[in-house]
Design a protein around this motif. Sequence first.
Motif, PDB file in Angstrom:
ATOM      1  N   PHE A  13       2.149  31.019 -23.545  1.00  0.00           N
ATOM      2  CA  PHE A  13       1.152  31.537 -24.477  1.00  0.00           C
ATOM      3  C   PHE A  13       0.173  32.361 -23.661  1.00  0.00           C
ATOM      4  O   PHE A  13      -0.479  31.856 -22.754  1.00  0.00           O
ATOM      5  CB  PHE A  13       0.418  30.397 -25.192  1.00  0.00           C
ATOM      6  N   GLY A  14       0.098  33.672 -23.979  1.00  0.00           N
ATOM      7  CA  GLY A  14      -0.818  34.544 -23.242  1.00  0.00           C
ATOM      8  C   GLY A  14      -1.962  34.982 -24.128  1.00  0.00           C
ATOM      9  O   GLY A  14      -2.983  34.321 -24.246  1.00  0.00           O
ATOM     10  N   CYS A  15      -1.746  36.117 -24.829  1.00  0.00           N
ATOM     11  CA  CYS A  15      -2.842  36.733 -25.582  1.00  0.00           C
ATOM     12  C   CYS A  15      -3.027  36.146 -26.979  1.00  0.00           C
ATOM     13  O   CYS A  15      -4.128  36.117 -27.504  1.00  0.00           O
ATOM     14  CB  CYS A  15      -2.569  38.231 -25.703  1.00  0.00           C
ATOM     15  N   GLY A  16      -1.936  35.729 -27.601  1.00  0.00           N
ATOM     16  CA  GLY A  16      -2.019  35.269 -28.992  1.00  0.00           C
ATOM     17  C   GLY A  16      -2.166  36.387 -29.998  1.00  0.00           C
ATOM     18  O   GLY A  16      -2.375  36.132 -31.184  1.00  0.00           O
TER      19      GLY A  16
ATOM     20  N   GLY B  23       0.062  39.318 -29.951  1.00  0.00           N
ATOM     21  CA  GLY B  23       1.239  40.185 -30.000  1.00  0.00           C
ATOM     22  C   GLY B  23       1.282  41.253 -28.925  1.00  0.00           C
ATOM     23  O   GLY B  23       2.203  42.078 -28.914  1.00  0.00           O
ATOM     24  N   ASP B  24       0.338  41.249 -27.999  1.00  0.00           N
ATOM     25  CA  ASP B  24       0.269  42.334 -27.019  1.00  0.00           C
ATOM     26  C   ASP B  24       1.052  42.087 -25.735  1.00  0.00           C
ATOM     27  O   ASP B  24       1.531  43.034 -25.131  1.00  0.00           O
ATOM     28  CB  ASP B  24      -1.203  42.595 -26.639  1.00  0.00           C
ATOM     29  N   CYS B  25       1.150  40.816 -25.291  1.00  0.00           N
ATOM     30  CA  CYS B  25       1.613  40.609 -23.911  1.00  0.00           C
ATOM     31  C   CYS B  25       3.089  40.260 -23.782  1.00  0.00           C
ATOM     32  O   CYS B  25       3.696  40.494 -22.753  1.00  0.00           O
ATOM     33  CB  CYS B  25       0.760  39.545 -23.228  1.00  0.00           C
ATOM     34  N   GLY B  26       3.678  39.647 -24.802  1.00  0.00           N
ATOM     35  CA  GLY B  26       5.102  39.318 -24.742  1.00  0.00           C
ATOM     36  C   GLY B  26       5.438  38.036 -23.998  1.00  0.00           C
ATOM     37  O   GLY B  26       6.609  37.661 -23.922  1.00  0.00           O
ATOM     38  N   ALA B  27       4.438  37.311 -23.466  1.00  0.00           N
ATOM     39  CA  ALA B  27       4.720  36.079 -22.718  1.00  0.00           C
ATOM     40  C   ALA B  27       5.347  35.009 -23.606  1.00  0.00           C
ATOM     41  O   ALA B  27       6.025  34.111 -23.129  1.00  0.00           O
ATOM     42  CB  ALA B  27       3.432  35.545 -22.082  1.00  0.00           C
ATOM     43  N   CYS B  28       5.117  35.104 -24.913  1.00  0.00           N
ATOM     44  CA  CYS B  28       5.589  34.091 -25.860  1.00  0.00           C
ATOM     45  C   CYS B  28       6.919  34.470 -26.495  1.00  0.00           C
ATOM     46  O   CYS B  28       7.339  33.840 -27.462  1.00  0.00           O
ATOM     47  CB  CYS B  28       4.551  33.927 -26.954  1.00  0.00           C
TER      48      CYS B  28
ATOM     49  N   SER C 288       7.600  37.689 -31.153  1.00  0.00           N
ATOM     50  CA  SER C 288       6.479  36.987 -30.526  1.00  0.00           C
ATOM     51  C   SER C 288       6.285  35.653 -31.241  1.00  0.00           C
ATOM     52  O   SER C 288       5.958  35.639 -32.430  1.00  0.00           O
ATOM     53  CB  SER C 288       5.197  37.806 -30.669  1.00  0.00           C
TER      54      SER C 288
ATOM     55  N   CYS D  19       3.932  33.679 -30.909  1.00  0.00           N
ATOM     56  CA  CYS D  19       2.509  33.461 -31.241  1.00  0.00           C
ATOM     57  C   CYS D  19       2.155  34.080 -32.581  1.00  0.00           C
ATOM     58  O   CYS D  19       1.122  33.756 -33.153  1.00  0.00           O
ATOM     59  CB  CYS D  19       1.600  34.032 -30.153  1.00  0.00           C
TER      60      CYS D  19
END
Lengths: 158, 294
Positions: free
Chosen positions: A39-42, A44-49, A59, A61
């Motif tokens: 879980f990164g930005c929450g 939709g911007d970072c793609g970590a999820c 995403s 998140c």
Amino acid sequence: MKHLIHLKVNGDDYELAVAPHRTLNEVLREDLALTGTKFGCGTGDCGACTVIMNGRNVSSCLTLAVEANGQDIMTIEGLAPSGQELHPIQEAFVTYGAIQCGFCTPGMIMSAKVLLDKNPNPDEPDIRAGLSGNLCRCTGYNKIVEAIEKAAHQMNQD
Amino acid sequence: MPLPKFKYLAPKTWEEACAMLAQYKGKVRVMAGGTDLLIKMSLGAAAPEYVIGLKNIPGLDYIKYDQTKGLTLGPLALLADVADHPMIKEKYDAVAHAASVTATVQVRNMGTVAGNICNAAPSADNIPALMALDAEVTLARLGGKRTVKLDDFFQGPGKTVMEPEELLEKITVPAPLPGSGTAYLKISPRSKVDIAAVGVGAHLVMAGDVCQMARIVLGAVAPVPMRARKAESLLTGQQLTTDLINQTAAQAADEARPITDVRTTAEYRKTMVYVLTRRAINACAQKALPPCAK
Ligand SMILES: Cc1cc2nc3c(=O)[nH]c(=O)nc-3n(C[C@H](O)[C@H](O)[C@H](O)COP(=O)(O)OP(=O)(O)OC[C@H]3O[C@@H](n4cnc5c(N)ncnc54)[C@H](O)[C@@H]3O)c2cc1C
Ligand code: FES
Ligand code: FES
């Protein structure tokens, strides 16, 4: 009110009761203890999820768990179920130095998998476009692109 | 930011969704892909008591083409599917291109064209292309329907003529006329996955080197996506020359009413309207050529 949902995650079936405001990311990490998905930005911007839902990278998140009901989901844990043998994309990330802190890696690899499933011979612009929704603050991307090129090559030979 | 609590409604039919919307009017939001709505909710900018999940209704993600009716997009037609659709790429390439430059791979796999329209951001990428092609939307409510041209749909940032008890049922784009060319061009501050700082949609119908019809739509330079009507009128009925194209682009820049914000300055936006309008007209003219002349 909680909703009863059915999820297929990495081939395993789960029945869960979830409140509507809970995201797929929360349910994967908190209820199923699948913490490989980050879980990164929450927003939709970072793609970590990033996870794969019915063959598309999304995403987690920004996905409500109730709306994942009945869907087929794959997370990073599903790529190397034994925990021993790595998937060729994972192997290439390790070999070609595409991982530094590792936070972006699970999401990157899920997007890379969707890209290679659709296009087994991507050129560099294809790879960069396929990863456009995954941010990395460490590697500068070049090694990630190289790892995916190498993984594609390897997978085409296997 | 965790999402606030809400009740989730799962209609099985379109009629049921319309009934729910009427019943909970004022306390309810509909959700397509959720890529705008969920962010607003987590930021506290929207706090509905009920959310209607349209995804529970089967078959709303359709993409259809008919020679007389043109292109029809269902309310859940995904950005990713519109971007990749061979027929849309062939007949409505500006529409496919606009969808392909909206957001990221993941967001395109979740978000819809209808959601982009209903969200009504001045910078929404899909609107200038669709408006340049004279698209209209069908709005449905319990026991009634109406169609509205996109030209008349937007009222301000996030504001449209849609009533609280209405749903967007479909988007229709007329069949392309012979000799038509369309384009959508966008500039964003960081990369192409970013929200547009300026977007220009254009549609020209050419007969030889004479422009029969022109529609030019500017995004992110006014409270709503706007037609550059004076610029359009400079082109209509005229032979396309470099001078005329430059003059038209300058007129479009003059009509734009941009603001300075976090993305860029008003001055830069005006200059980019000039540049993108010029390029968009050239691209349309190029695409409008009969196949043998290309
Ligand atoms: C990381 C990120 C990047 C983005 N980049 C871009 C970009 O580059 N360009 C761009 O234009 N947008 C961008 N967006 C915004 C967003 O993804 C798009 O606007 C998308 O098309 C919204 O579609 P959706 O289906 O997710 O809408 P939702 O969030 O489901 O809905 C949006 C709004 O429309 C209403 N609505 C939806 N469907 C209907 C219907 N059938 N009837 C009535 N009302 C309805 C909802 O109530 C809500 O108010 C981005 C978003 C994210 C998270
Ligand atoms: S945490 Fe989902 S995109 Fe960043
Ligand atoms: S390796 Fe650290 S963010 Fe990518």
